[in-house]
Design a protein around this motif. Sequence first.
Motif, mmCIF file in Angstrom:
data_model
loop_
_atom_site.group_PDB
_atom_site.id
_atom_site.type_symbol
_atom_site.label_atom_id
_atom_site.label_comp_id
_atom_site.label_asym_id
_atom_site.label_seq_id
_atom_site.Cartn_x
_atom_site.Cartn_y
_atom_site.Cartn_z
ATOM 1 N N GLY A 138 -1.208 -13.090 13.555
ATOM 2 C CA GLY A 138 -2.271 -13.252 12.567
ATOM 3 C C GLY A 138 -3.520 -12.460 12.887
ATOM 4 N N GLY A 139 -3.381 -11.371 13.635
ATOM 5 C CA GLY A 139 -4.542 -10.607 14.080
ATOM 6 C C GLY A 139 -4.953 -9.459 13.180
ATOM 7 N N ARG A 140 -4.241 -9.264 12.051
ATOM 8 C CA ARG A 140 -4.599 -8.217 11.092
ATOM 9 C C ARG A 140 -4.772 -8.849 9.725
ATOM 10 N N ASP A 141 -5.911 -8.569 9.101
ATOM 11 C CA ASP A 141 -6.245 -9.227 7.836
ATOM 12 C C ASP A 141 -5.967 -8.370 6.608
ATOM 13 N N TYR A 142 -5.586 -7.118 6.790
ATOM 14 C CA TYR A 142 -5.382 -6.207 5.660
ATOM 15 C C TYR A 142 -3.889 -6.102 5.342
ATOM 16 N N ALA A 143 -3.592 -5.644 4.108
ATOM 17 C CA ALA A 143 -2.204 -5.534 3.660
ATOM 18 C C ALA A 143 -1.473 -4.436 4.436
ATOM 19 N N PRO A 144 -0.162 -4.653 4.692
ATOM 20 C CA PRO A 144 0.637 -5.806 4.258
ATOM 21 C C PRO A 144 0.616 -6.988 5.232
ATOM 22 N N TRP A 145 -0.128 -6.849 6.348
ATOM 23 C CA TRP A 145 -0.132 -7.898 7.371
ATOM 24 C C TRP A 145 -0.789 -9.177 6.861
ATOM 25 N N ARG A 175 1.851 7.878 17.898
ATOM 26 C CA ARG A 175 1.446 9.041 17.099
ATOM 27 C C ARG A 175 2.427 10.207 17.231
ATOM 28 N N SER A 176 2.781 10.791 16.093
ATOM 29 C CA SER A 176 3.572 12.025 16.078
ATOM 30 C C SER A 176 2.602 13.189 15.937
ATOM 31 N N ASP A 177 1.998 13.587 17.060
ATOM 32 C CA ASP A 177 0.947 14.596 17.018
ATOM 33 C C ASP A 177 1.361 15.903 17.703
ATOM 34 N N VAL A 178 2.670 16.105 17.846
ATOM 35 C CA VAL A 178 3.207 17.389 18.306
ATOM 36 C C VAL A 178 4.046 18.019 17.203
ATOM 37 N N GLU A 179 4.997 17.275 16.692
ATOM 38 C CA GLU A 179 5.806 17.670 15.542
ATOM 39 C C GLU A 179 5.492 16.708 14.405
ATOM 40 N N GLU A 180 5.304 17.210 13.212
ATOM 41 C CA GLU A 180 4.909 16.353 12.090
ATOM 42 C C GLU A 180 5.998 15.324 11.790
ATOM 43 N N ALA A 181 5.614 14.066 11.777
ATOM 44 C CA ALA A 181 6.527 12.956 11.501
ATOM 45 C C ALA A 181 5.680 11.702 11.315
ATOM 46 N N PRO A 182 6.243 10.644 10.710
ATOM 47 C CA PRO A 182 5.492 9.382 10.566
ATOM 48 C C PRO A 182 5.289 8.694 11.914
ATOM 49 N N LEU A 183 4.520 7.604 11.901
ATOM 50 C CA LEU A 183 4.299 6.775 13.081
ATOM 51 C C LEU A 183 5.635 6.384 13.713
ATOM 52 N N HIS A 184 5.785 6.605 15.011
ATOM 53 C CA HIS A 184 6.995 6.318 15.783
ATOM 54 C C HIS A 184 8.142 7.280 15.469
ATOM 55 N N GLY A 185 7.885 8.329 14.697
ATOM 56 C CA GLY A 185 8.869 9.381 14.511
ATOM 57 C C GLY A 185 9.901 9.113 13.425
ATOM 58 N N PRO A 191 0.836 -1.205 0.000
ATOM 59 C CA PRO A 191 0.000 0.000 0.000
ATOM 60 C C PRO A 191 0.871 1.256 0.000
ATOM 61 N N LYS A 192 0.471 2.245 -0.785
ATOM 62 C CA LYS A 192 1.306 3.427 -1.005
ATOM 63 C C LYS A 192 1.416 4.314 0.229
ATOM 64 N N ASP A 193 0.479 4.236 1.173
ATOM 65 C CA ASP A 193 0.475 5.159 2.300
ATOM 66 C C ASP A 193 1.210 4.615 3.519
ATOM 67 N N LEU A 194 1.917 3.499 3.397
ATOM 68 C CA LEU A 194 2.619 2.929 4.545
ATOM 69 C C LEU A 194 3.822 3.787 4.923
ATOM 70 N N PRO A 195 4.030 4.032 6.220
ATOM 71 C CA PRO A 195 5.282 4.675 6.621
ATOM 72 C C PRO A 195 6.462 3.755 6.329
ATOM 73 N N GLN A 196 7.621 4.346 6.094
ATOM 74 C CA GLN A 196 8.801 3.547 5.759
ATOM 75 C C GLN A 196 9.164 2.579 6.888
ATOM 76 N N GLY A 197 8.853 2.949 8.117
ATOM 77 C CA GLY A 197 9.130 2.046 9.225
ATOM 78 C C GLY A 197 8.324 0.771 9.174
#
Length: 366
Positions: free
Chosen positions: A261-268, A71-81, A50-56
């Motif tokens: 196996g608890g996530r059924d959507y890509a890429p999991w 969440r990076s909800d103070v300074e803009e950054a991807p999930l986990h910074g 999926p195109k919207d996945l963070p690189q991490g």
Amino acid sequence: MDICTIKAKGISVSLDLTVGHIADMTVESGGRRLRPLHRAPWVDSGEALPKDLPQGTVRLSGDFLCAPFSRSDVEEAPLHGWTANSAWDVAESCATDGGWRAVFRLRHKVMGASVDKIFTLRDGHPFLYQEHVFSGGSGAISVAHHPMTAMKGGGRLAFSPKRFAATPSDPLEPDPVRGRFMLAYPARSSDLGQFPAASGGTLDLTQYRMEDRREDFITLVEADHDGPGWTALARQAEDDLVLVLKNPAELPVTMLWLSNGGRDYAPWSGRHLGVLGIEDGRTAVGHAASIGDNWLKREGVATAFALGEGRSFSFRHVIGALPLSDGQPPREIITADSQMRLSAGGSPSEVPFDSAFLRIGQPVAA
């Protein structure tokens, strides 16, 4: 792919410099090669993601630094910074007297701070010794390590003393079309062997069962004690013991991510199996929550480090692997006199360990 590998006698560690994730860790012991860390099945597969996945997530591997955690909800950054999603440079890498030391520097700044990652390997030690150093910046930052291991046949867990375990208000995957969970949310227990289950009754947090398809997240708060904080996982099929250690004064919580196996959507796509994240941190969930009021602060637990121009702070962490001696994790771990002593009911065993590294009992930055 940009990989930096360092080695000492009996151990090697490779860092994926594109995102700062450990791509591989191998410990040679008793004629065996132990590989305690996980690498997601889609990494290097060449498949379309999926195109919207963070690189991490694209390069999900081993262990990485979260700054902030979630969440990076103070300074803009991807999930986990940016520490988990962007490039690191090799600042130093050289042999030492009895091992190897490497320093990596994050290209991005985090809240204006520079970040260094320091790896130390020692000949004959089955451990990776890590330190992260933040210099300068402003405000405050939450942090966590994110080591992940994987099992083919489940495992048994043991921990240093914990005050209690608690789940957040909402599960990771509340929509049954997308995934599933087993723990109750929110819930709390001081008995890790009897945590409330979503279906009623209780679940044993010290057991990882492969038949339990789930995506669960739970926080363990360290109790007051004089030793290191530790998590030990006896992997049954792999016949080894994965060890993760911290200084509880620096990283007062251990967050467990059970991804089986608890996530059924890509890429999991239901194929992320037998994975356990053992995530030691100084954090709540999300940057804003960590530096504001939150439930952990109300329990007296620190959830961020202060940043400031002209000042720096660091925290340390250890990951290791040993052959499994009797099928069970240790009941007690003591580190002293350059040794680690593990006791599991029978005769204790000892392995070389830098007992001064975690700075137990020393002052910690606010």
